[in-house]
Design a protein around this motif. Structure first.
Motif, PDB file in Angstrom:
ATOM      1  N   PRO A 111     141.291 -20.351 157.708  1.00 16.45           N
ATOM      2  CA  PRO A 111     140.150 -21.213 158.057  1.00 16.45           C
ATOM      3  C   PRO A 111     140.317 -21.802 159.458  1.00 16.45           C
ATOM      4  N   GLU A 112     139.220 -21.804 160.167  1.00 17.44           N
ATOM      5  CA  GLU A 112     139.266 -22.166 161.571  1.00 17.44           C
ATOM      6  C   GLU A 112     139.706 -23.604 161.823  1.00 17.44           C
ATOM      7  N   PHE A 113     139.426 -24.497 160.874  1.00 18.46           N
ATOM      8  CA  PHE A 113     139.728 -25.908 161.142  1.00 18.46           C
ATOM      9  C   PHE A 113     141.213 -26.242 161.000  1.00 18.46           C
ATOM     10  N   LEU A 114     141.990 -25.308 160.450  1.00 20.33           N
ATOM     11  CA  LEU A 114     143.425 -25.561 160.348  1.00 20.33           C
ATOM     12  C   LEU A 114     144.064 -25.433 161.726  1.00 20.33           C
ATOM     13  N   PRO A 115     145.202 -26.092 161.916  1.00 17.83           N
ATOM     14  CA  PRO A 115     145.856 -25.968 163.227  1.00 17.83           C
ATOM     15  C   PRO A 115     146.095 -24.503 163.615  1.00 17.83           C
ATOM     16  N   GLU A 116     146.357 -23.640 162.636  1.00 17.19           N
ATOM     17  CA  GLU A 116     146.637 -22.226 162.942  1.00 17.19           C
ATOM     18  C   GLU A 116     145.368 -21.393 163.044  1.00 17.19           C
ATOM     19  N   GLY A 117     144.228 -21.994 162.735  1.00 14.69           N
ATOM     20  CA  GLY A 117     142.995 -21.221 162.667  1.00 14.69           C
ATOM     21  C   GLY A 117     142.524 -20.774 164.045  1.00 14.69           C
ATOM     22  N   ARG A 118     142.044 -19.529 164.133  1.00 10.53           N
ATOM     23  CA  ARG A 118     141.512 -19.019 165.397  1.00 10.53           C
ATOM     24  C   ARG A 118     140.114 -18.473 165.126  1.00 10.53           C
ATOM     25  N   ASP A 119     139.257 -18.657 166.085  1.00  8.97           N
ATOM     26  CA  ASP A 119     137.876 -18.236 165.928  1.00  8.97           C
ATOM     27  C   ASP A 119     137.713 -16.816 166.473  1.00  8.97           C
ATOM     28  N   GLY A 120     136.945 -15.993 165.798  1.00  9.14           N
ATOM     29  CA  GLY A 120     136.571 -14.696 166.351  1.00  9.14           C
ATOM     30  C   GLY A 120     137.671 -13.663 166.461  1.00  9.14           C
ATOM     31  N   VAL A 121     138.701 -13.764 165.636  1.00  9.29           N
ATOM     32  CA  VAL A 121     139.772 -12.784 165.754  1.00  9.29           C
ATOM     33  C   VAL A 121     139.523 -11.513 164.935  1.00  9.29           C
ATOM     34  N   CYS A 122     138.540 -11.570 164.051  1.00 11.54           N
ATOM     35  CA  CYS A 122     138.286 -10.401 163.204  1.00 11.54           C
ATOM     36  C   CYS A 122     137.264  -9.479 163.883  1.00 11.54           C
ATOM     37  N   GLU A 123     137.787  -8.448 164.555  1.00 10.81           N
ATOM     38  CA  GLU A 123     136.884  -7.556 165.281  1.00 10.81           C
ATOM     39  C   GLU A 123     135.980  -6.780 164.346  1.00 10.81           C
ATOM     40  N   SER A 124     136.544  -6.340 163.243  1.00  7.71           N
ATOM     41  CA  SER A 124     135.742  -5.538 162.309  1.00  7.71           C
ATOM     42  C   SER A 124     134.747  -6.374 161.516  1.00  7.71           C
ATOM     43  N   CYS A 125     134.744  -7.678 161.789  1.00  8.63           N
ATOM     44  CA  CYS A 125     133.749  -8.509 161.120  1.00  8.63           C
ATOM     45  C   CYS A 125     132.444  -8.562 161.918  1.00  8.63           C
ATOM     46  N   GLU A 126     132.493  -8.043 163.146  1.00  6.25           N
ATOM     47  CA  GLU A 126     131.276  -8.057 163.952  1.00  6.25           C
ATOM     48  C   GLU A 126     130.326  -6.969 163.484  1.00  6.25           C
ATOM     49  N   PHE A 127     129.071  -7.327 163.412  1.00  8.78           N
ATOM     50  CA  PHE A 127     128.054  -6.378 162.935  1.00  8.78           C
ATOM     51  C   PHE A 127     127.852  -5.296 163.983  1.00  8.78           C
ATOM     52  N   ASN A 128     128.143  -4.071 163.620  1.00  5.19           N
ATOM     53  CA  ASN A 128     128.029  -2.969 164.573  1.00  5.19           C
ATOM     54  C   ASN A 128     127.648  -1.703 163.809  1.00  5.19           C
TER      55      ASN A 128
ATOM     56  N   GLY B  21     136.809 -15.234 145.585  1.00  2.00           N
ATOM     57  CA  GLY B  21     136.908 -16.317 146.549  1.00  2.00           C
ATOM     58  C   GLY B  21     138.297 -16.915 146.523  1.00  2.00           C
ATOM     59  N   TRP B  22     138.583 -17.718 147.505  1.00  2.00           N
ATOM     60  CA  TRP B  22     139.879 -18.372 147.564  1.00  2.00           C
ATOM     61  C   TRP B  22     139.705 -19.710 148.254  1.00  2.00           C
ATOM     62  N   THR B  23     140.186 -20.755 147.634  1.00  2.00           N
ATOM     63  CA  THR B  23     140.063 -22.072 148.238  1.00  2.00           C
ATOM     64  C   THR B  23     141.454 -22.605 148.519  1.00  2.00           C
ATOM     65  N   ILE B  24     141.688 -23.078 149.722  1.00  2.00           N
ATOM     66  CA  ILE B  24     143.020 -23.587 149.997  1.00  2.00           C
ATOM     67  C   ILE B  24     143.169 -24.970 149.370  1.00  2.00           C
ATOM     68  N   SER B  25     144.275 -25.140 148.654  1.00  2.00           N
ATOM     69  CA  SER B  25     144.520 -26.403 147.964  1.00  2.00           C
ATOM     70  C   SER B  25     145.206 -27.401 148.868  1.00  2.00           C
ATOM     71  N   TYR B  26     145.916 -26.899 149.860  1.00  2.00           N
ATOM     72  CA  TYR B  26     146.544 -27.787 150.831  1.00  2.00           C
ATOM     73  C   TYR B  26     146.390 -27.139 152.208  1.00  2.00           C
ATOM     74  N   PRO B  27     146.315 -27.966 153.246  1.00  3.70           N
ATOM     75  CA  PRO B  27     145.923 -27.446 154.554  1.00  3.70           C
ATOM     76  C   PRO B  27     147.062 -26.747 155.296  1.00  3.70           C
ATOM     77  N   ASN B  28     147.358 -25.533 154.920  1.00  2.00           N
ATOM     78  CA  ASN B  28     148.339 -24.760 155.660  1.00  2.00           C
ATOM     79  C   ASN B  28     147.981 -23.287 155.611  1.00  2.00           C
ATOM     80  N   ALA B  29     148.173 -22.611 156.732  1.00  2.00           N
ATOM     81  CA  ALA B  29     147.818 -21.192 156.810  1.00  2.00           C
ATOM     82  C   ALA B  29     148.548 -20.374 155.756  1.00  2.00           C
TER      83      ALA B  29
END
Lengths: 308, 536
Positions: free
Chosen positions: B341-358, B431-439
């Motif tokens: 998840p992006e809001f975690l300290p380890e989270g990065r935005d836009g790193v999944c190339e294959s997630c882009e619609f193409n 689905g998966w929900t993080i129970s504690y905020p760590n990557a």
């Protein structure tokens, strides 16, 4: 009469046993492991699952499970617990009053409104009030209960603020909108039913005789016409009250009333056999008792009907 | 919570016209100014907790929301950075990520006056893992030294949890685990008083905690749960409102209307069908949060046709997530461009190339790789997955020329059985929900070899090694980087198609100061809401 009632009461026993067995079997036969599903995407440890399965006799064959359940019911009045450890009796005890209040309010509304509307329509046949009843009942019957409930909630709850939108916190007041929603369709059915029955009765010989004797019109309608016309209405209302439990699922959910109907729905989803069986048993009992009362009422309305 | 049933939605649609003309509730722009009232009562929406209110047994949002106010764990999560900050423990230390020492603060008491000591945690943790007590979160302790012995019945207490003195707690793990402080923020690790062990049933309907709020009476099932501020709270940031009442609803739409009418203060999960009217109904009185609730389509990697990574990538690239989010969820999700998840300290935005619609590249790739021309999509029924899985299927038909997509849906219990026996033959939703905020928690349980939540059967030695290294890394920065490298492997290998992270929309009444609303670690709002003091 007494023998008739006793015989009817004895019939309850097989009815209850068979219906609980069927319900228990249906829940048992649902595929998938309910304990496994409790944990969701993140499974519980094997040890915890095993403890829970043992606690709820889930590893036993079906008949043994059912036997243990019945044994608990008869020896200890133990109707089992939910997978969360909450006694089923607690749930029923807490939720039943809500549903009963809702049913009572509904019953009164449809009885009073339905009979008045039907009576007026019959008396003023082909006049404005008759037409109004005829047209409005067709419209309301065509609307699904959920739409009626939502409209009432929106109009009288949210916008006019006359009634609470949700919950049972304001006593009887909280049950008026839900009761109206539940009663709407049946009210119309009763009105139409009574209208046609009454019109038929007013044409009959005994009414003509009564009129000829010089009785007042209100007495003719009240004592002679209504009395016979009410038999089908009472039958209908009885059957309706018994099946009302089903309608409560929708209305209780929309108005956030913590009653029996909503619990059944939830428990079936969670494959909680004991909860479903406990509540269904209650509903079955309710159904047969209502039927008995309806049958007894016939005698009061029409002395020609005898019991043996 | 996502139990918005279709009939309800249909009704809403048919009533939309009526709602538009009838909605009269204006937004409160009655300046918040310096009105930062303390005290007062806040009423909040909640669903009926599924489980008794016992910390180690509560795994879902409804119960957690209450427990997070009634208890404070050893460690808490900062609501802005999601980094661990002191709770009952003032500080902690480790040299090897295996043996951890926690220094407990002074003056912590339960609401019944009992002191919170190191021994409290020893007793609580041992009780939680005892299989006799059947606590759903027991396996959160599985890396504590001695966990297995207690589960097997060979020991009564875990060797790895020790009270050195009243205010020093030592935790020893079976292997290095850098996210321990983050993990300890989870509700399963909240302390319980002696009274709880004596009568757990009484405790579970009126838990006695050490948190900012204490129970006022028992949990009234399906009606409400009420708490009062605990004035002897030993931690920082005591609760602001004097009293919180969670009103329990079975239907979120009803709660929405109650906020509109002013009889409820906060609704934390506005249903998607209301998002189009949210602004009209509430003006400024709403806000939204990203959560760590991740939806994905997994591949049964044990089936031959999904073993080629190009097939998996093509299927991902052929999905226009944005369109689905807009048309089906009214924007109530955030497109996934990563797995952490992006809001975690380890989270990065836009790193999944294959997630882009193409669609063009996807079609070429799919054809080259010889992807299957028929697919079966699996989802669990009655939880609102019908519409979006169908939309995904349509895009696959359209963009990849897949001739035939069929659906298999079933109740959740049966659905899980099918996974356990590896009988799934096509992409499946989970689905998966993080129970504690760590990557770590966004990665390890779902993708490492043979983990219980690894439904795809993904197994990659390099990934497993990176996770172990990250868990062993003593420097937080080093751990973060290793988790990110592990995430890169997943994005390369695509055992799952990342779909989106849920967004929570919060609607509130004029009573609440908007910017005081904050999302806590467990995807629930925190205690910091302020009440608007009446100006008139």
């Amino acid at each position: 009469m007494t023998r008739y009632i006793i015989r009817r009461l004895l019939q309850f026993i097989p009815v209850v046993i068979i219906s609980t067995l069927v319900v228990y079997a249906m829940v048992f036969l649902m595929p998938g492991d309910p304990i496994r599903a409790l944990g969701g995407d993140r499974p519980m440890s094997e040890a915890v699952q095993a403890t829970l399965r043992e606690q709820y006799n889930l590893d036993d064959p079906f008949l043994l499970q059912y036997g243990k359940y019945l044994w608990g019911v008869f020896t200890a009045g133990d109707f089992g617990t939910t997978f969360q450890g909450r006694p089923v009796l607690d749930i029923i005890e807490q939720r039943l009053p809500v549903t009963l209040q809702l049913a009572a309010v509904t019953f009164v509304i449809q009885g009073v409104l339905g009979v008045i509307a039907g009576l007026l329509a019959a008396i003023y046949k082909d006049r404005f009030i008759d037409r109004l009843v005829q047209v409005s009942t067709v419209v309301v019957v065509a609307l699904p209960t959920i739409a009626i409930a939502f409209l009432l909630q929106l109009a009288f709850g949210l916008n006019l603020g006359w009634f609470p939108i949700a919950g049972a916190g304001d006593g009887l007041y909280s049950f008026i909108l839900p009761g109206l929603s539940m009663a709407a369709v049946s009210t119309c059915m009763i009105a139409r039913l009574l209208r046609s029955e009454l019109l038929e009765a007013l044409q009959s010989d005994y009414v003509r005789t009564a009129t000829a004797k010089g009785l007042t019109r209100s007495r003719v309608i009240g004592r002679h016409g209504m009395r016979n016309s009410m038999i089908p209405v009472v039958t209908f209302m009885g059957a309706d009250l018994a099946t009302m439990m089903g309608g409560t699922i929708v209305v209780e959910t929309i108005f956030n009333l913590p009653g029996i109907g909503e619990q059944v729905f939830r428990s079936i989803q969670g494959q909680e056999g004991t909860v479903v069986v406990g509540i269904v048993t209650l509903m079955v009992l309710f159904f047969v008792v209502i039927n008995l009362i309806v049958d007894l009422l016939y005698g009061l309305l029409d002395p020609r009907i005898r019991y043996e | 919570m996502a139990r918005t049933t279709t009939w309800r939605r249909a009704a809403v649609a048919s009533m939309a016209l009526g709602a538009l003309t009838l909605s009269a509730c204006g937004g409160g722009d009655g300046g918040d100014g310096e009105a930062s009232g303390e005290g007062g009562t806040i009423t909040a929406y909640n669903c009926e907790p599924q489980n008794p209110l016992v910390p180690a047994n509560t795994t879902e949002v409804c119960g957690s929301w209450v427990l997070e106010h009634v208890f404070t764990g050893l460690v808490q999560a900062d609501t802005e950075t999601y980094e661990p900050i002191p709770g009952v423990a003032e500080s902690w230390d480790t040299e090897d990520n295996v043996t951890w020492t926690f220094e407990l603060g002074e003056g912590w008491t339960f609401h019944n006056g009992e002191e919170v000591t190191a021994q409290t945690f020893v007793d609580t943790f041992n009780w939680a893992v005892d299989p006799e007590n059947a606590q759903q979160s027991a396996n959160f302790f599985d890396n504590f030294l001695g966990y297995q012995e207690v589960v097997d019945g060979d020991a009564d207490e875990m060797e790895g949890v020790r009270a050195v003195d009243d205010h020093t707690l030592e935790i020893e793990l079976t292997e290095p685990f850098s996210p321990l402080p983050d993990m300890l923020t989870y509700s399963a690790f909240f302390p319980m008083p002696q009274e709880a062990f004596e009568d757990i049933e009484a405790f579970s309907s009126a838990p006695i905690g050490n948190g900012r709020y204490q129970m006022d009476g028992e949990w009234e099932h399906d009606v409400q749960i009420a708490v009062e501020r605990y004035d002897d709270y030993a931690g920082e940031e005591p609760g602001l409102p004097q009293r919180l009442e969670w009103h329990i609803y079975s239907d979120i739409d009803t709660a929405y209307m109650d906020v509109q009418s002013g009889s409820l203060d906060i609704l934390d999960s506005v249903p998607p069908n209301r998002l189009t009217t949210l602004e009209g109904d509430f003006g400024e009185n709403w806000t939204s949060f990203d959560t760590g609730s991740f939806s994905y389509l997994g591949f049964p990697l044990y089936q031959e046709e999904f073993q080629d990574v190009d097939v998996r990538r093509a299927l991902s690239m052929a999905i226009d997530r944005e369109e689905i989010i807009d048309s089906i969820f009214n924007g109530a999700q955030t497109e996934a461009t990563s797995i952490i998840p992006e809001f975690l300290p380890e989270g990065r935005d836009g790193v999944c190339e294959s997630c882009e619609f193409n669609p063009d590249e996807a079609a070429d790739l799919y054809e080259e790789a010889g992807g299957p021309s028929e697919l079966t999509v699996y989802f669990n029924s009655g939880a609102g997955h019908e519409d979006w899985t169908e939309a995904v299927a349509n895009q696959w038909r359209q963009n990849l020329g897949i001739e035939d997509v069929t659906f298999e849906s079933m109740e959740f219990a049966q659905y899980l059985d099918l996974h356990d026996t590896e009988e799934v033959t096509g992409p499946f939703r989970l689905g998966w929900t993080i129970s504690y905020p760590n990557a770590q928690y966004a990665l390890e349980p779902i993708y490492t070899t043979d983990q219980s939540s690894n439904y795809t059967g993904f197994s990659d030695e390099e990934f497993d090694n990176l996770i172990s290294e990250a868990n062993a890394a003593v420097e937080p920065d080093e751990a973060s980087e290793l988790y990110q490298q592990a995430e890169d492997i997943l994005l390369e290998e695509m055992p799952v198609i990342p779909m989106w992270f849920s967004t929570y929309h919060v609607a509130y009444s004029d009573n609440i100061v908007g910017d005081s609303i904050q999302m806590g670690e467990g995807n629930t709002l925190t205690h910091l809401w302020k009440i608007e003091t009446s100006e008139s």
